[in-house]
Write an enzyme that holds these catalytic residues in place. Structure first.
Site, PDB file in Angstrom:
ATOM      1  N   ASP A  70      92.429 -21.832   1.484  1.00  0.00           N
ATOM      2  CA  ASP A  70      91.217 -21.020   1.327  1.00  0.00           C
ATOM      3  C   ASP A  70      91.241 -20.267  -0.002  1.00  0.00           C
ATOM      4  OD1 ASP A  70      89.077 -20.993   3.083  1.00  0.00           O
ATOM      5  OD2 ASP A  70      90.214 -19.954   4.646  1.00  0.00           O
TER       6      ASP A  70
ATOM      7  N   LYS B 149      84.630 -29.093   9.155  1.00  0.00           N
ATOM      8  CA  LYS B 149      85.849 -29.228   8.356  1.00  0.00           C
ATOM      9  C   LYS B 149      86.726 -30.342   8.921  1.00  0.00           C
ATOM     10  CE  LYS B 149      85.564 -24.439   6.867  1.00  0.00           C
ATOM     11  NZ  LYS B 149      85.927 -23.032   7.031  1.00  0.00           N
TER      12      LYS B 149
ATOM     13  N   GLN C 213      89.989 -19.409  10.283  1.00  0.00           N
ATOM     14  CA  GLN C 213      88.538 -19.253  10.157  1.00  0.00           C
ATOM     15  C   GLN C 213      88.144 -17.782  10.246  1.00  0.00           C
ATOM     16  OE1 GLN C 213      86.424 -21.636   9.267  1.00  0.00           O
ATOM     17  NE2 GLN C 213      84.636 -20.301   9.373  1.00  0.00           N
TER      18      GLN C 213
HETATM   19  N1  GUN Z   1      84.070 -18.160   7.034  1.00  0.00           N
HETATM   20  C1  GUN Z   1      83.021 -18.332   6.212  1.00  0.00           C
HETATM   21  N2  GUN Z   1      83.396 -18.993   5.093  1.00  0.00           N
HETATM   22  C2  GUN Z   1      84.720 -19.231   5.219  1.00  0.00           C
HETATM   23  C3  GUN Z   1      85.666 -19.885   4.397  1.00  0.00           C
HETATM   24  O1  GUN Z   1      85.402 -20.378   3.290  1.00  0.00           O
HETATM   25  N3  GUN Z   1      86.934 -19.936   4.893  1.00  0.00           N
HETATM   26  C4  GUN Z   1      87.276 -19.389   6.079  1.00  0.00           C
HETATM   27  N4  GUN Z   1      88.541 -19.457   6.462  1.00  0.00           N
HETATM   28  N5  GUN Z   1      86.417 -18.793   6.867  1.00  0.00           N
HETATM   29  C5  GUN Z   1      85.148 -18.717   6.438  1.00  0.00           C
END
Ligand code: GUN
Length: 291
Positions: free
Chosen positions: A120, A53, A97
């Site tokens: 998100d 990311k 996350q």
């Molecule tokens: N863990 C797995 N997929 C995601 C996601 O799309 N966003 C976040 N914040 N954590 C994740």
């Protein structure tokens, strides 16, 4: 027959290539889009996701700040970090996350995020908008990425049967709403671990989305000839023949490509799209603030 492979990585780059224009316009107005990523604990997969990311932010010219917290971080400390980021006007997007460490309340943390910074798309306000058919706000990244793949491949789902395997709040549930929305008009079934005759249900589907988290679960004899199969799974499995000792595998068995009409690969399918949707959401959040 061999499925057309839906190249999510290439599409993600095309979507990212459209962002610099919007980012420049924001910068001309004195706004630098800024994503804050909070990584609590030492989950190895989360470290890889967060790194990817951040790399995407760099690629697109977006500022990113990473906040690392220990595995034994308290709920209070996590909530304080969120409150500080909410109050920080230079931050447009906040991503915590998932999963957060054992003993922390991830839903309470999600609810504490300012919905306007919820890149998100997991906050109840943003999920509620989705239920109301408002799809122009901050959408959950993986479901939004799946929809972009379907749109780019010009797959018409009007009146068609879609089966989503997995009922998570991150993927399955919001994706069901997006597929059933007016204008897409699929007839959606959500299958899950308690579903009976799952293979039968999938066999009647024009679209199968696998978001299970178990490698090679969806088999070729589950799939109708010519159907579209989207694989959301990212499973790391042992592979001694690799230098790294492991490889990534999806939730869909590779043999499905002999039956399906369209199929996403793993890696290089939904994963890169999730990241490009996150960057798009961060730009969108900055634009929405500007009004
Ligand atoms: N863990 C797995 N997929 C995601 C996601 O799309 N966003 C976040 N914040 N954590 C994740």
């Amino acid at each position: 027959m061999s499925a057309v492979i839906l190249d999510g990585k290439a599409l993600a780059f095309r979507i990212e290539a459209r962002l610099p224009e919007r980012i420049s316009a924001l910068k001309d107005s004195g706004v630098e889009p800024h994503l804050a990523v909070v990584l609590a604990g030492d989950n190895p997969a989360s470290h890889v996701y967060v790194r990817n990311k951040q790399l995407a932010c760099e690629r697109c010219g977006i500022k990113s700040t990473r906040i690392d917290l220990p595995n034994d971080v308290s709920q209070e400390d996590l909530m304080r970090v969120v409150a500080d980021l909410n109050a920080n006007d230079s931050v447009h997007g906040i991503l915590i996350q998932s999963p957060t460490p054992a003993g922390t309340d991830e839903l309470a943390i999600t609810e504490a995020i300012d919905p306007a910074k919820d890149v998100d798309g997991f906050h109840p306000t943003n999920l509620g908008r989705l239920v109301m058919g408002q799809v122009d706000g901050l959408l959950p990244c993986t479901p939004a990425g799946v929809m972009e793949i379907i749109k780019d491949a010009e797959i018409d789902l009007l009146g068609k049967k879609a089966v989503i395997i997995g009922r998570s709040r991150i993927v399955g549930m919001p994706l069901a709403l997006l597929l059933a929305q007016k204008g897409i008009d699929a007839t959606v079934t959500i299958a899950h671990s308690r579903t009976e005759d799952i293979a039968d249900i999938c066999r009647s589907a024009d679209l199968v989305v696998a978001a299970i988290g178990r490698p090679a679960t969806v088999q070729a004899d589950w799939i109708k000839s010519g159907a579209t199969v989207i694989d959301v799974g990212i499973n790391r499995i042992v592979d001694e023949s690799r230098k790294s000792g492991s490889r990534l595998a999806g939730d869909v068995d590779p043999s499905v490509s002999e039956v399906a009409g369209y199929m996403t690969p793993v890696p290089g399918g939904v994963g890169p799209m999730t990241i490009s949707m996150l960057i798009s959401n961060t730009v969108r959040a900055a634009e929405m603030r500007l009004g």
